[in-house]
Design an enzyme around this catalytic site. Structure first.
Site, PDB file in Angstrom:
ATOM      1  N   PHE A  82      40.947  32.823  28.148  1.00 37.86           N
ATOM      2  CA  PHE A  82      42.082  31.949  28.490  1.00 37.86           C
ATOM      3  C   PHE A  82      43.211  32.741  29.151  1.00 37.86           C
ATOM      4  CE2 PHE A  82      40.095  29.783  24.924  1.00 37.86           C
ATOM      5  CZ  PHE A  82      40.239  28.432  25.206  1.00 37.86           C
ATOM      6  N   THR A 101      46.295  39.641  36.707  1.00 39.23           N
ATOM      7  CA  THR A 101      45.683  39.113  35.480  1.00 39.23           C
ATOM      8  C   THR A 101      44.506  38.183  35.787  1.00 39.23           C
ATOM      9  OG1 THR A 101      47.669  39.347  34.148  1.00 39.23           O
ATOM     10  CG2 THR A 101      46.109  37.656  33.451  1.00 39.23           C
ATOM     11  N   THR A 126      40.320  25.916  36.114  1.00 44.83           N
ATOM     12  CA  THR A 126      41.217  24.779  36.338  1.00 44.83           C
ATOM     13  C   THR A 126      40.729  23.879  37.469  1.00 44.83           C
ATOM     14  OG1 THR A 126      43.450  24.260  37.134  1.00 44.83           O
ATOM     15  CG2 THR A 126      42.584  26.381  37.772  1.00 44.83           C
ATOM     16  N   ASP A 127      41.097  22.600  37.378  1.00 45.11           N
ATOM     17  CA  ASP A 127      40.778  21.663  38.464  1.00 45.11           C
ATOM     18  C   ASP A 127      41.522  22.015  39.748  1.00 45.11           C
ATOM     19  OD1 ASP A 127      43.355  20.856  37.743  1.00 45.11           O
ATOM     20  OD2 ASP A 127      42.817  18.784  37.266  1.00 45.11           O
ATOM     21  N   GLU A 128      42.531  22.898  39.638  1.00 45.56           N
ATOM     22  CA  GLU A 128      43.321  23.229  40.829  1.00 45.56           C
ATOM     23  C   GLU A 128      42.524  24.015  41.870  1.00 45.56           C
ATOM     24  OE1 GLU A 128      47.307  24.448  40.415  1.00 45.56           O
ATOM     25  OE2 GLU A 128      47.679  23.141  38.706  1.00 45.56           O
ATOM     26  N   TYR A 150      48.652  30.631  42.445  1.00 43.83           N
ATOM     27  CA  TYR A 150      48.012  30.442  41.139  1.00 43.83           C
ATOM     28  C   TYR A 150      46.564  29.985  41.312  1.00 43.83           C
ATOM     29  CZ  TYR A 150      46.438  27.978  36.953  1.00 43.83           C
ATOM     30  OH  TYR A 150      45.676  27.525  35.903  1.00 43.83           O
ATOM     31  N   LYS A 154      43.026  31.898  40.374  1.00 42.57           N
ATOM     32  CA  LYS A 154      42.023  31.349  39.449  1.00 42.57           C
ATOM     33  C   LYS A 154      40.676  31.220  40.158  1.00 42.57           C
ATOM     34  CE  LYS A 154      42.374  30.051  35.750  1.00 42.57           C
ATOM     35  NZ  LYS A 154      42.207  30.797  34.457  1.00 42.57           N
ATOM     36  N   ARG A 273      58.276  20.917  45.072  1.00 44.40           N
ATOM     37  CA  ARG A 273      57.594  22.220  44.983  1.00 44.40           C
ATOM     38  C   ARG A 273      56.924  22.493  46.342  1.00 44.40           C
ATOM     39  NH1 ARG A 273      52.929  22.350  40.488  1.00 44.40           N
ATOM     40  NH2 ARG A 273      54.578  23.087  39.121  1.00 44.40           N
TER      41      ARG A 273
HETATM   42  P1  NAD Z   1      49.680  29.855  28.660  1.00 39.83           P
HETATM   43  O1  NAD Z   1      50.517  30.313  29.791  1.00 39.83           O
HETATM   44  O2  NAD Z   1      50.263  28.992  27.615  1.00 39.83           O
HETATM   45  O3  NAD Z   1      49.064  31.135  27.902  1.00 39.83           O
HETATM   46  C1  NAD Z   1      48.514  32.226  28.585  1.00 39.83           C
HETATM   47  C2  NAD Z   1      48.315  33.340  27.555  1.00 39.83           C
HETATM   48  O4  NAD Z   1      47.708  34.453  28.218  1.00 39.83           O
HETATM   49  C3  NAD Z   1      49.617  33.852  26.935  1.00 39.83           C
HETATM   50  O5  NAD Z   1      49.464  33.962  25.544  1.00 39.83           O
HETATM   51  C4  NAD Z   1      49.809  35.212  27.580  1.00 39.83           C
HETATM   52  O6  NAD Z   1      50.498  36.133  26.747  1.00 39.83           O
HETATM   53  C5  NAD Z   1      48.370  35.632  27.828  1.00 39.83           C
HETATM   54  N1  NAD Z   1      48.240  36.623  28.906  1.00 39.83           N
HETATM   55  C6  NAD Z   1      48.769  36.552  30.154  1.00 39.83           C
HETATM   56  N2  NAD Z   1      48.455  37.657  30.849  1.00 39.83           N
HETATM   57  C7  NAD Z   1      47.668  38.420  30.030  1.00 39.83           C
HETATM   58  C8  NAD Z   1      47.023  39.658  30.194  1.00 39.83           C
HETATM   59  N3  NAD Z   1      47.114  40.357  31.328  1.00 39.83           N
HETATM   60  N4  NAD Z   1      46.294  40.137  29.171  1.00 39.83           N
HETATM   61  C9  NAD Z   1      46.196  39.458  27.986  1.00 39.83           C
HETATM   62  N5  NAD Z   1      46.825  38.280  27.784  1.00 39.83           N
HETATM   63  C10 NAD Z   1      47.543  37.769  28.803  1.00 39.83           C
HETATM   64  O7  NAD Z   1      48.394  29.218  29.309  1.00 39.83           O
HETATM   65  P2  NAD Z   1      47.573  27.873  28.955  1.00 39.83           P
HETATM   66  O8  NAD Z   1      48.273  26.722  29.545  1.00 39.83           O
HETATM   67  O9  NAD Z   1      47.222  27.891  27.537  1.00 39.83           O
HETATM   68  O10 NAD Z   1      46.260  28.131  29.834  1.00 39.83           O
HETATM   69  C11 NAD Z   1      45.185  28.892  29.295  1.00 39.83           C
HETATM   70  C12 NAD Z   1      44.079  28.972  30.323  1.00 39.83           C
HETATM   71  O11 NAD Z   1      43.651  27.660  30.650  1.00 39.83           O
HETATM   72  C13 NAD Z   1      44.492  29.626  31.634  1.00 39.83           C
HETATM   73  O12 NAD Z   1      43.429  30.406  32.093  1.00 39.83           O
HETATM   74  C14 NAD Z   1      44.741  28.459  32.570  1.00 39.83           C
HETATM   75  O13 NAD Z   1      44.506  28.819  33.900  1.00 39.83           O
HETATM   76  C15 NAD Z   1      43.722  27.461  32.060  1.00 39.83           C
HETATM   77  N6  NAD Z   1      44.044  26.036  32.248  1.00 39.83           N
HETATM   78  C16 NAD Z   1      45.241  25.546  31.790  1.00 39.83           C
HETATM   79  C17 NAD Z   1      45.494  24.179  31.906  1.00 39.83           C
HETATM   80  C18 NAD Z   1      46.782  23.569  31.404  1.00 39.83           C
HETATM   81  O14 NAD Z   1      47.023  22.384  31.669  1.00 39.83           O
HETATM   82  N7  NAD Z   1      47.627  24.264  30.676  1.00 39.83           N
HETATM   83  C19 NAD Z   1      44.545  23.338  32.518  1.00 39.83           C
HETATM   84  C20 NAD Z   1      43.361  23.905  32.994  1.00 39.83           C
HETATM   85  C21 NAD Z   1      43.113  25.250  32.830  1.00 39.83           C
HETATM   86  O1  DAU Z   2      45.630  20.996  36.672  1.00 41.59           O
HETATM   87  C1  DAU Z   2      45.525  22.037  35.736  1.00 41.59           C
HETATM   88  C2  DAU Z   2      46.758  22.880  35.831  1.00 41.59           C
HETATM   89  O2  DAU Z   2      47.807  22.112  35.269  1.00 41.59           O
HETATM   90  C3  DAU Z   2      46.649  24.226  35.124  1.00 41.59           C
HETATM   91  O3  DAU Z   2      45.656  24.984  35.745  1.00 41.59           O
HETATM   92  C4  DAU Z   2      47.988  24.967  35.173  1.00 41.59           C
HETATM   93  O4  DAU Z   2      47.916  26.174  34.440  1.00 41.59           O
HETATM   94  C5  DAU Z   2      49.040  24.073  34.568  1.00 41.59           C
HETATM   95  O5  DAU Z   2      50.318  24.702  34.682  1.00 41.59           O
HETATM   96  C6  DAU Z   2      49.071  22.723  35.282  1.00 41.59           C
HETATM   97  O6  DAU Z   2      49.538  22.859  36.649  1.00 41.59           O
HETATM   98  P1  DAU Z   2      50.522  21.780  37.306  1.00 41.59           P
HETATM   99  O7  DAU Z   2      51.247  22.414  38.420  1.00 41.59           O
HETATM  100  O8  DAU Z   2      49.824  20.495  37.560  1.00 41.59           O
HETATM  101  O9  DAU Z   2      51.492  21.550  36.030  1.00 41.59           O
HETATM  102  P2  DAU Z   2      53.078  21.424  35.900  1.00 41.59           P
HETATM  103  O10 DAU Z   2      53.343  21.047  34.477  1.00 41.59           O
HETATM  104  O11 DAU Z   2      53.806  22.593  36.457  1.00 41.59           O
HETATM  105  O12 DAU Z   2      53.393  20.168  36.821  1.00 41.59           O
HETATM  106  C7  DAU Z   2      52.745  18.929  36.621  1.00 41.59           C
HETATM  107  C8  DAU Z   2      53.250  17.957  37.667  1.00 41.59           C
HETATM  108  O13 DAU Z   2      54.644  17.704  37.407  1.00 41.59           O
HETATM  109  C9  DAU Z   2      53.189  18.499  39.081  1.00 41.59           C
HETATM  110  O14 DAU Z   2      52.889  17.425  39.970  1.00 41.59           O
HETATM  111  C10 DAU Z   2      54.588  19.032  39.334  1.00 41.59           C
HETATM  112  C11 DAU Z   2      55.444  18.077  38.533  1.00 41.59           C
HETATM  113  N1  DAU Z   2      56.700  18.668  37.983  1.00 41.59           N
HETATM  114  C12 DAU Z   2      56.603  19.834  37.304  1.00 41.59           C
HETATM  115  C13 DAU Z   2      57.731  20.411  36.762  1.00 41.59           C
HETATM  116  C14 DAU Z   2      57.652  21.712  36.005  1.00 41.59           C
HETATM  117  C15 DAU Z   2      57.904  17.998  38.135  1.00 41.59           C
HETATM  118  O15 DAU Z   2      57.966  16.909  38.743  1.00 41.59           O
HETATM  119  N2  DAU Z   2      59.020  18.566  37.607  1.00 41.59           N
HETATM  120  C16 DAU Z   2      58.997  19.752  36.930  1.00 41.59           C
HETATM  121  O16 DAU Z   2      60.070  20.226  36.481  1.00 41.59           O
END
Ligand code: NAD
Ligand code: DAU
Length: 343
Positions: A82, A101, A126-128, A150, A154, A273
């Site tokens: 993760f 990373t 990620t779906d991104e 980003y 990924k 953005r």
């Molecule tokens: P997050 O930002 O909450 O957590 C990331 C964690 O990784 C943190 O604990 C951080 O300390 C650790 N980290 C960062 N760099 C590191 C390094 N070099 N070595 C060791 N640890 C490190 O992230 P999240 O939202 O929980 O996402 C987790 C994973 O899921 C990521 O790979 C992200 O791309 C993927 N993902 C997230 C989402 C989402 O909606 N949040 C959706 C799809 C996929």
């Molecule tokens: O789709 C999966 C991804 O979802 C993960 O891989 C990423 O780690 C996670 O951060 C997330 O990415 P997004 O860019 O979609 O998430 P974020 O929460 O930053 O933004 C969600 C949507 O909301 C996006 O369309 C941007 C918008 N947004 C975001 C922020 C932070 C706003 O309108 N206002 C804001 O302040």
């Protein structure tokens, strides 16, 4: 018995996954290996620390010697990665840390898994990586079409994972998950940011026109999907993981305000953005064929998430009031408001 190393397990999804695994399998041991960046937080793992099947090591996935030492000491057979820099907005100001990373760190883990002959390497992606999907839904064989540093990082990680399968036969799997919401999500991401701002009667900054669409899924559904792919997925394969339905940001924001009983006057449109992907959408037939189904609708996921933040101020208030978050917020949002034209 499986000994899992969950890298990035002090973050949002990783900490939920560590808790989920320990509860679901009473013969599994979990090692969380995490650098503790701004997004990593030991409070996310507080309740797991006393568990004798749980251990924590602070370390960087880019540090090959430390990774290997942790794998050997804890007799790890499976890595679930993760660890990543995860916030799209931060990738626009500091792409280098994402490349380190998300690409180089992934390579370090793969190389350790290969040389130690681990049973499985799972990459949380990620779906991104498909880029914006203006119509229809992305299938796993669609081309990578990334648009932010980003998502490009990924995608680089994903390609390296698949290369280790093709070149070395390392048993790998990849899940490409959609936007997750739930407990312990760092409040830079839109849903926890909006909930906690609304609780303090602060504006909710909506990027652009707010009509962008995301597939918001509950974090435990995401964890269960990874678990199913880990146990039933085919090595070398990629699985999309989301609900298969999308919601506009403005609709999400209005629902969240209604749940909290807060006025829509808190909605504040701000400058968009750069390179903002308009829509993500996933075809989830492949993972459904493994027996996985999302258990929460968007409304249920949002309601549970709102409730958790209302009940857990102890967790988010210190983060939001801290100097690091305040500085980020000022730099990122100050002066970004778009005022409605008077004409
Ligand atoms: P997050 O930002 O909450 O957590 C990331 C964690 O990784 C943190 O604990 C951080 O300390 C650790 N980290 C960062 N760099 C590191 C390094 N070099 N070595 C060791 N640890 C490190 O992230 P999240 O939202 O929980 O996402 C987790 C994973 O899921 C990521 O790979 C992200 O791309 C993927 N993902 C997230 C989402 C989402 O909606 N949040 C959706 C799809 C996929
Ligand atoms: O789709 C999966 C991804 O979802 C993960 O891989 C990423 O780690 C996670 O951060 C997330 O990415 P997004 O860019 O979609 O998430 P974020 O929460 O930053 O933004 C969600 C949507 O909301 C996006 O369309 C941007 C918008 N947004 C975001 C922020 C932070 C706003 O309108 N206002 C804001 O302040």
């Amino acid at each position: 018995m499986r000994n899992l190393m969950i890298t990035g397990g002090a973050g949002f999804i990783g900490s939920n996954f560590a808790r989920y695994i320990l509860e679901r399998y009473n013969d599994y041991r979990v090692l969380v290996y995490d650098k503790l960046t701004y997004a990593g937080n030991l409070d996310n793992l507080k309740d797991l620390m006393p568990n004798p099947r749980f251990a924590f090591v602070q370390g960087d996935i880019c540090d090959a010697a430390k990774v290997r030492e942790a794998l050997e000491t804890h007799e790890i057979d499976t890595i679930v990665n993760f660890a990543a820099e995860t916030h799209v907005d931060r990738s626009l100001t500091d792409p280098g840390s994402f490349i380190m990373t998300d690409v180089y760190g992934t390579y370090v883990l793969l190389e350790a898994a290969r040389t130690l002959g681990l049973e499985r390497y799972h990459q949380v992606s990620t779906d991104e990586v498909y880029g914006q999907v203006l119509e229809g839904a992305a299938v796993e064989t669609d081309p990578i079409h990334t648009r932010s540093p980003y998502s490009a990082s990924k995608a680089g990680g994903d390609l390296m994972v698949l290369a280790y399968y093709a070149s070395f036969g390392l048993p790998v799997t990849i899940t490409r998950g959609s936007n997750s919401i739930g407990p312990y999500q760092y409040p830079e991401k839109v849903v926890p940011l909006f909930i906690t701002n609304a609780l303090d009667d602060l504006p909710l900054p909506i990027y652009g026109d707010g009509l962008q669409m995301r597939d918001y899924q509950y974090v435990l559904d995401h964890c269960e999907g990874i678990d199913i792919v880990l146990h039933r997925g085919v090595p070398g394969e990629v699985y999309n993981l989301g609900t298969g339905t999308e919601t506009q940001n403005i609709v999400m924001a209005r629902k969240l305000l209604a749940l909290l009983g807060k006025p829509e006057s808190l909605l504040q449109f701000v400058r968009d953005r750069p390179g903002h992907d308009r829509r993500y959408a996933l075809n989830i037939e492949k993972i459904k064929a493994l027996g996985w189904r999302p258990r929460h609708s968007f409304d249920e996921a949002l309601e549970k998430t709102v409730r958790w933040y209302v009940e857990n101020e102890w967790w988010w208030r210190p983060i939001k009031s801290g100097a690091r978050f305040q500085e980020y917020y000022r730099a990122h949002y100050h002066g970004r408001e778009v005022r409605p034209s008077s004409g």
